[in-house]
Design a protein around this motif. Sequence first.
Motif, PDB file in Angstrom:
ATOM      1  N   LYS A   3       0.835  -1.199   0.000  1.00 19.02           N
ATOM      2  CA  LYS A   3       0.000   0.000   0.000  1.00 19.02           C
ATOM      3  C   LYS A   3       0.871   1.251   0.000  1.00 19.02           C
ATOM      4  CE  LYS A   3      -3.845  -1.708   2.840  1.00 19.02           C
ATOM      5  NZ  LYS A   3      -4.558  -1.468   4.124  1.00 19.02           N
ATOM      6  N   PRO A   4       0.421   2.314  -0.661  1.00 21.06           N
ATOM      7  CA  PRO A   4       1.154   3.581  -0.564  1.00 21.06           C
ATOM      8  C   PRO A   4       0.905   4.222   0.795  1.00 21.06           C
ATOM      9  CG  PRO A   4      -0.861   3.890  -1.796  1.00 21.06           C
ATOM     10  CD  PRO A   4      -0.763   2.412  -1.525  1.00 21.06           C
ATOM     11  N   GLU A   5       1.840   5.000   1.245  1.00 19.49           N
ATOM     12  CA  GLU A   5       1.646   5.818   2.434  1.00 19.49           C
ATOM     13  C   GLU A   5       0.581   6.872   2.140  1.00 19.49           C
ATOM     14  OE1 GLU A   5       5.069   7.907   4.771  1.00 19.49           O
ATOM     15  OE2 GLU A   5       4.444   9.240   3.156  1.00 19.49           O
ATOM     16  N   LEU A   6      -0.332   7.084   3.071  1.00 17.37           N
ATOM     17  CA  LEU A   6      -1.309   8.170   2.955  1.00 17.37           C
ATOM     18  C   LEU A   6      -0.799   9.339   3.789  1.00 17.37           C
ATOM     19  CD1 LEU A   6      -3.966   9.342   1.990  1.00 17.37           C
ATOM     20  CD2 LEU A   6      -5.112   8.238   3.923  1.00 17.37           C
ATOM     21  N   LEU A   7      -0.424  10.408   3.105  1.00 22.79           N
ATOM     22  CA  LEU A   7       0.238  11.555   3.729  1.00 22.79           C
ATOM     23  C   LEU A   7      -0.722  12.735   3.791  1.00 22.79           C
ATOM     24  CD1 LEU A   7       2.746  12.992   4.824  1.00 22.79           C
ATOM     25  CD2 LEU A   7       3.543  13.246   2.461  1.00 22.79           C
ATOM     26  N   ALA A   8      -0.951  13.251   4.988  1.00 20.50           N
ATOM     27  CA  ALA A   8      -1.975  14.278   5.208  1.00 20.50           C
ATOM     28  C   ALA A   8      -1.361  15.575   5.714  1.00 20.50           C
ATOM     29  CB  ALA A   8      -3.010  13.778   6.217  1.00 20.50           C
ATOM     30  N   PRO A   9      -2.025  16.701   5.438  1.00 23.09           N
ATOM     31  CA  PRO A   9      -1.524  18.005   5.897  1.00 23.09           C
ATOM     32  C   PRO A   9      -1.871  18.262   7.361  1.00 23.09           C
ATOM     33  CG  PRO A   9      -3.570  18.309   4.688  1.00 23.09           C
ATOM     34  CD  PRO A   9      -3.245  16.838   4.619  1.00 23.09           C
ATOM     35  N   ALA A  10      -0.986  18.951   8.057  1.00 25.43           N
ATOM     36  CA  ALA A  10      -1.246  19.337   9.441  1.00 25.43           C
ATOM     37  C   ALA A  10      -0.813  20.781   9.621  1.00 25.43           C
ATOM     38  CB  ALA A  10      -0.503  18.418  10.414  1.00 25.43           C
ATOM     39  N   GLY A  11      -1.748  21.712   9.421  1.00 25.74           N
ATOM     40  CA  GLY A  11      -1.428  23.126   9.551  1.00 25.74           C
ATOM     41  C   GLY A  11      -1.278  23.579  10.980  1.00 25.74           C
ATOM     42  N   THR A  17      -3.853  16.051  14.977  1.00 27.01           N
ATOM     43  CA  THR A  17      -4.526  14.989  15.728  1.00 27.01           C
ATOM     44  C   THR A  17      -5.680  14.389  14.938  1.00 27.01           C
ATOM     45  OG1 THR A  17      -5.934  16.613  16.883  1.00 27.01           O
ATOM     46  CG2 THR A  17      -3.887  15.975  17.956  1.00 27.01           C
ATOM     47  N   TYR A  18      -6.402  15.219  14.188  1.00 30.93           N
ATOM     48  CA  TYR A  18      -7.521  14.705  13.395  1.00 30.93           C
ATOM     49  C   TYR A  18      -7.027  13.890  12.202  1.00 30.93           C
ATOM     50  CZ  TYR A  18     -11.360  16.862  15.898  1.00 30.93           C
ATOM     51  OH  TYR A  18     -12.303  17.166  16.861  1.00 30.93           O
ATOM     52  N   ALA A  19      -5.950  14.336  11.558  1.00 33.49           N
ATOM     53  CA  ALA A  19      -5.400  13.572  10.438  1.00 33.49           C
ATOM     54  C   ALA A  19      -5.001  12.174  10.880  1.00 33.49           C
ATOM     55  CB  ALA A  19      -4.202  14.311   9.846  1.00 33.49           C
ATOM     56  N   LEU A  20      -4.362  12.084  12.033  1.00 28.63           N
ATOM     57  CA  LEU A  20      -3.940  10.783  12.540  1.00 28.63           C
ATOM     58  C   LEU A  20      -5.133   9.944  12.987  1.00 28.63           C
ATOM     59  CD1 LEU A  20      -0.778  11.901  14.555  1.00 28.63           C
ATOM     60  CD2 LEU A  20      -0.857  10.831  12.295  1.00 28.63           C
ATOM     61  N   MET A  29       4.073  18.982   8.094  1.00 30.01           N
ATOM     62  CA  MET A  29       3.793  20.196   8.839  1.00 30.01           C
ATOM     63  C   MET A  29       4.916  21.197   8.605  1.00 30.01           C
ATOM     64  SD  MET A  29       4.844  18.766  12.618  1.00 30.01           S
ATOM     65  CE  MET A  29       5.527  20.283  13.251  1.00 30.01           C
ATOM     66  N   GLY A  30       4.704  22.413   9.056  1.00 31.46           N
ATOM     67  CA  GLY A  30       5.728  23.435   8.951  1.00 31.46           C
ATOM     68  C   GLY A  30       6.107  23.979  10.310  1.00 31.46           C
ATOM     69  N   GLY A  31       7.330  24.453  10.421  1.00 27.72           N
ATOM     70  CA  GLY A  31       7.739  25.185  11.609  1.00 27.72           C
ATOM     71  C   GLY A  31       7.393  26.650  11.447  1.00 27.72           C
ATOM     72  N   GLN A  32       7.909  27.480  12.310  1.00 26.95           N
ATOM     73  CA  GLN A  32       7.611  28.907  12.267  1.00 26.95           C
ATOM     74  C   GLN A  32       8.355  29.627  11.149  1.00 26.95           C
ATOM     75  OE1 GLN A  32       5.300  30.394  14.071  1.00 26.95           O
ATOM     76  NE2 GLN A  32       4.803  28.564  15.241  1.00 26.95           N
ATOM     77  N   ALA A  33       9.268  28.937  10.483  1.00 31.42           N
ATOM     78  CA  ALA A  33      10.028  29.571   9.393  1.00 31.42           C
ATOM     79  C   ALA A  33      10.412  28.524   8.367  1.00 31.42           C
ATOM     80  CB  ALA A  33      11.287  30.234   9.953  1.00 31.42           C
ATOM     81  N   PHE A  34      10.855  29.000   7.208  1.00 30.90           N
ATOM     82  CA  PHE A  34      11.459  28.178   6.161  1.00 30.90           C
ATOM     83  C   PHE A  34      10.482  27.273   5.406  1.00 30.90           C
ATOM     84  CE2 PHE A  34      14.739  28.559   9.593  1.00 30.90           C
ATOM     85  CZ  PHE A  34      15.484  29.561   8.983  1.00 30.90           C
ATOM     86  N   GLY A  35       9.173  27.465   5.580  1.00 26.56           N
ATOM     87  CA  GLY A  35       8.189  26.675   4.854  1.00 26.56           C
ATOM     88  C   GLY A  35       7.352  27.555   3.953  1.00 26.56           C
ATOM     89  N   GLU A 249      -3.125  17.738  -0.322  1.00 26.62           N
ATOM     90  CA  GLU A 249      -2.781  19.146  -0.102  1.00 26.62           C
ATOM     91  C   GLU A 249      -3.761  19.758   0.894  1.00 26.62           C
ATOM     92  OE1 GLU A 249      -3.288  23.397  -0.499  1.00 26.62           O
ATOM     93  OE2 GLU A 249      -4.771  21.907  -1.109  1.00 26.62           O
ATOM     94  N   GLY A 250      -3.334  20.775   1.663  1.00 27.47           N
ATOM     95  CA  GLY A 250      -4.316  21.471   2.472  1.00 27.47           C
ATOM     96  C   GLY A 250      -3.933  21.892   3.868  1.00 27.47           C
ATOM     97  N   ARG A 251      -2.706  22.392   4.086  1.00 23.94           N
ATOM     98  CA  ARG A 251      -2.345  22.841   5.440  1.00 23.94           C
ATOM     99  C   ARG A 251      -3.101  24.087   5.860  1.00 23.94           C
ATOM    100  NH1 ARG A 251       3.372  24.053   6.307  1.00 23.94           N
ATOM    101  NH2 ARG A 251       3.773  23.957   4.063  1.00 23.94           N
ATOM    102  N   MET A 252      -3.701  24.799   4.899  1.00 22.21           N
ATOM    103  CA  MET A 252      -4.488  25.986   5.222  1.00 22.21           C
ATOM    104  C   MET A 252      -5.980  25.679   5.312  1.00 22.21           C
ATOM    105  SD  MET A 252      -2.315  28.598   5.380  1.00 22.21           S
ATOM    106  CE  MET A 252      -3.193  30.099   4.941  1.00 22.21           C
ATOM    107  N   LYS A 253      -6.370  24.436   5.055  1.00 21.41           N
ATOM    108  CA  LYS A 253      -7.785  24.064   5.049  1.00 21.41           C
ATOM    109  C   LYS A 253      -8.273  23.776   6.469  1.00 21.41           C
ATOM    110  CE  LYS A 253      -8.128  24.206   0.533  1.00 21.41           C
ATOM    111  NZ  LYS A 253      -8.329  23.010  -0.273  1.00 21.41           N
TER     112      LYS A 253
END
Length: 419
Positions: A3-11, A17-20, A29-35, A249-253
């Motif tokens: 199976k492929p990995e299912l990779l979800a956004p976490a903004g 917690t909901y994605a998992l 996910m992103g840190g406070q910079a560089f994303g 896609e969807g870290r802003m959703k």
Amino acid sequence: MKKPELLAPAGDWEKLTYALAYGADAIYMGGQAFGLRAYAGNFGSDEMEKAVRWTHELGKKIYVTVNIFAHETDFEELPAYLKQLEALGVDGAIVSDPGVIGIAQEVAPHLPLHLSTQANNTNSYSVRFWLKQGIERVVLARELTLEELREMRAKVVGGLEIFIHGAMCMSYSGRCLLSNYLTGRDANRGECTQPCRWGYALVEEKRPGVVFPIEEDERGTYVFNSHDLCLLPYLPLLKPINIDSFKIEGRMKSVQYVASTVKVYREAIDTLWEEGEEVFQAKLPGWLEEMDKVSHRDYSAGFLFGKPGAKSHNLETSHYVRDYDFVGVTLSNEEIETLPILSDENSVWIEQRNHFKLGEILEVLTPHGVSWSFEIKEMWDIEGTPIEVARHAQQKIRMTVPKEIQQYSILRRAKREKK
């Protein structure tokens, strides 16, 4: 076939917690910079450490975006940040800039590196080049057809990842200058204002102030406004290619978007790989109906079957399709511990996200099992006072329900005009 990995956004932490909870194998996910999502909630140092620990306790993986196009000043703080990611034990940093890659390999040699879609890898030769440079996984450009994906997989021994769902950028691999030019906010440094969604018209240089609609519509036309990507119906075509990771896609959703899309793709992947295509096709209409309940633009297959052309752009409006309102979430066990104890087993604590009132029908989306609906008959505020309307943002409310509601459940309401 694996199976492929299912990779979800976490903004932010809640979306993680909901994605998992809804079945993601990994989150990014992103840190406070560089994303490239500066306006997502993102994660500070302490919260990132908590996120890594929580994700790993569940046996899942966590990747961190470090995919800006770096300027000289970024390298003053970048080495320490990369060392921190390595020390935290993140499962990969998503990078695109060769300079960032070089620094990461120098100061954090045990930090796995994934090449961002921003690096626009559209052929097997560039993918193999990057794999030779120590990249463990390449996120392929979204401008690839099904046949190109097959050919690249046949020629590449290494990790490959593709986007299967979410907003499509009008610019090649997301490398866009519109936002920076029109608003001074650089999309390539995480500050995109999405001017591709604005309405445009034509102006002739010798007639200033005279605006000509590009289409016969007084509102102008939305010439850059691409549809959203949805490859759900085409998973049977993708299955034999053996892509390593399917990315949403969807870290802003919203958290509803994350929960719904992850649950659908989790069920779809499991069904297709474990029960076969016949069962998958039987369940597909229900999954597509669920996909229509989240806020989205019209769906398309993107470039999967060739250059999409006008059929994958909405030239009339940039509005989202929103047939359902996201109105609330069940509180976590940690949050419930701080609230009055429920003596009624048919009661549940809810956090309001949009107004709702007595007599309305709410639908419950749960991590496991089918969605179900109920009528709101009784509600109380945190002081125990009966209320008729939940109108305050993030108000804690107790309500009666006909049966137990799972933790991490989402409450939503069909639009009033929707029959």
